[in-house]
Write an enzyme that holds these catalytic residues in place. Structure first.
Site, PDB file in Angstrom:
ATOM      1  N   ASP A 126       0.973  -1.234   0.138  1.00  0.00           N
ATOM      2  CA  ASP A 126       0.067   0.114  -0.003  1.00  0.00           C
ATOM      3  C   ASP A 126       0.756   1.375  -0.032  1.00  0.00           C
ATOM      4  O   ASP A 126       1.499   1.691   0.846  1.00  0.00           O
ATOM      5  CB  ASP A 126      -1.064  -0.038   1.122  1.00  0.00           C
ATOM      6  CG  ASP A 126      -1.958   1.083   1.170  1.00  0.00           C
ATOM      7  OD1 ASP A 126      -2.078   1.736   0.192  1.00  0.00           O
ATOM      8  OD2 ASP A 126      -2.660   1.288   2.116  1.00  0.00           O
ATOM      9  N   ASP A 128      -1.294   5.901  -6.727  1.00  0.00           N
ATOM     10  CA  ASP A 128      -1.639   4.946  -5.681  1.00  0.00           C
ATOM     11  C   ASP A 128      -1.830   3.651  -6.153  1.00  0.00           C
ATOM     12  O   ASP A 128      -2.445   3.199  -7.014  1.00  0.00           O
ATOM     13  CB  ASP A 128      -2.919   5.765  -5.137  1.00  0.00           C
ATOM     14  CG  ASP A 128      -3.414   4.574  -3.874  1.00  0.00           C
ATOM     15  OD1 ASP A 128      -2.551   4.151  -2.984  1.00  0.00           O
ATOM     16  OD2 ASP A 128      -4.642   4.241  -3.618  1.00  0.00           O
TER      17      ASP A 128
END
Length: 485
Positions: free
Chosen positions: A167, A365
């Site tokens: 992440d 992201d």
């Protein structure tokens, strides 16, 4: 005589030049056509969706060893957790629901940072109560969208192997720990800190504890809490541990959350590796000067690598890596515009600028799937793409997708190219499969971008697939290297 000869050669060259140019023009025209359109292979994409749900077992494959001393195998969610959905459309809807929750979570975090509000002011439980009684409200976290790509690491000494979520949108790494007051189901046994000789709780006065957004003390030891905006959370002890990567490379004294109370975050994974830009992120703790990853097709059981301190690949398309004073976790990229079929769209560059107030910019992201753009920018992108696909049969919109096509009778189609234009003048042309997204197994494909009411844009993982994304933290550059997995 010499003058006559020179004059004759000049006349012959002048006469020959038009015919010479006419013979070289077609390749130039072909190159222009290739830059404005690209071929999308419909049938192979449909076959992949059919194969995905017909496969009875999925096991993660491995890839060739990395040249980097610090590297990890990277797997898609589908290679670890076979979907239980009855068809590909229901799988797609589930993914899009997770994705919307992810985007809401990122936007909430940015809003809090911009307005100077600490997460502690909004946390749903008192962390001391959670630590003492190990009881917090049970709120479903299965929609959390960051669990799309996993890596396998060893935690503790001796190392206990575990799948962890990758992440880039968060900093704190954590793993589910025994004793569990509330742990969700994971593929591997729950980590037992008592069995690790390298497990060491952090005190409240340590810089690691003070770097947490939300922390409290219990008997002099540091407690942490991380929430993800959709009701998902992890609560437990903050400690240092040994993390073992590929090739038995062990990294000692990594600050990591030992979560005793975790609600439904990431199906199958034991926890999360935070790759954000804050001081508690894994790259920051190992003093990495760079890292890179390549996200394989999320409908594939192929694997790639996450690498630390590896050089930027030769020929990488680079863009400025920007940081915000308001929130150090997110990686912002210098995007100046978008292009369709080679034509730069009439979107003001200020649309994508990272402003001083921090309430804007473009983040890259790994957890968000679909690229989000401010509504006005998305409208111009969608209109330009739709104008270039008027010959394709239209289909009804699906979830957040509003531009879809019925390609059930096509084997391949030509679609306009879509490109990111960066503020340093470089551009990244996306392959058609990164924006022509299958939403079922019957031939319905949708344009893989979406609008947001926010001024923040997000480049999602679907648009990153098949491209090695490199973060040069030393020189503040992001590199994109297509087909370098």
């Amino acid at each position: 005589m010499a003058e006559n000869t020179f004059l004759l050669l000049s006349i012959l060259f002048t006469i020959s030049l038009p015919s010479l140019l006419s013979r070289t023009l077609p390749p130039t025209a072909t190159a222009t056509t290739a830059a404005t359109t690209t071929t999308f292979h419909v049938s192979s994409s449909i076959n992949k969706t059919l194969h995905l749900l017909s496969t009875t077992t999925l096991k993660p494959k491995t890839t060739s060893s990395s040249s980097s001393l610090l590297s990890l195998q990277l797997h898609s969610r589908i290679s670890l957790h076979k979907p239980s959905h009855k068809d590909y459309k229901s799988l797609t809807l589930s993914r899009l629901a997770r994705d919307s929750a992810r985007v809401d979570s990122l936007q909430t975090r940015l809003d809090l940072a911009v307005n100077g509000i600490k997460k502690a002011d909004l946390k749903p439980v008192d962390i001391q109560l959670a630590a003492r009684d190990l009881e917090v409200p049970v709120i479903s976290g299965t929609s959390q969208g960051s669990g799309e790509y996993f890596c396998r690491v060893g935690i503790g000494h001796p190392a206990s192997q575990a799948y962890m979520v990758l992440d880039t949108g968060s900093d704190v790494s954590w793993v589910q720990c025994a004793p569990c007051a509330d742990c969700y189901q994971q593929a591997d046994p729950i980590f037992e800190p008592a069995s690790s000789s390298s497990y060491s709780p952090l005190t409240c006065e340590t810089h690691q504890c003070k770097s947490l957004d939300v922390s409290e003390c219990r008997n002099g030891t540091c407690l942490y809490e991380v929430s993800y905006g959709d009701g998902s959370y992890t609560v437990g002890d903050f400690a240092t541990e040994t993390v073992t990567l590929e090739g038995s490379t062990a990294v000692e004294d990594i600050a990591i959350g030992c979560g005793h109370n975790n609600e439904g975050l990431f199906v199958g994974a034991a926890g999360l590796i935070g790759l954000g830009g804050g001081p508690l992120s894994f790259p920051s703790q190992i003093n990495a000067t760079s890292y890179s990853y390549c996200l394989v097709d999320r409908d594939s059981d192929s694997a790639s690598t996450l690498e630390f301190n590896s050089p930027m690949p030769r020929g990488a398309i680079t863009a400025p890596l920007l940081r915000s004073d308001k929130i150090d976790t997110f990686y912002f990229v210098g995007l100046s515009g978008l292009a369709v079929a080679g034509e730069v769209l009439d979107i003001p560059p200020a649309t994508f600028e990272l402003t001083d107030d921090g309430d804007s910019g473009v983040i890259v992201d790994s957890g968000t799937a679909i690229t989000r753009l401010p509504a006005a920018a998305y409208k111009k992108l969608r209109e330009a793409f739709a104008n270039g696909t008027k010959g394709l049969p239209a289909a009804a919109g699906v979830a957040l997708f509003d531009t879809c096509y019925d390609l059930s009778k096509k084997k391949r189609v030509e679609v306009p190219t879509v490109s990111f234009r960066f503020s340093n003048g470089e551009k990244l042309d996306l392959p058609a499969k990164n924006y022509m997204i299958p939403v079922d197994s019957g031939g319905t494909f949708c344009f893989g971008f979406a609008a947001t009411s926010s001024s923040m844009s997000i480049i999602g993982n679907v648009q990153q697939q098949g491209t090695r994304v490199s973060y040069d933290l030393e020189n503040n550059l992001i590199g994109f290297s297509p087909n370098k997995c």
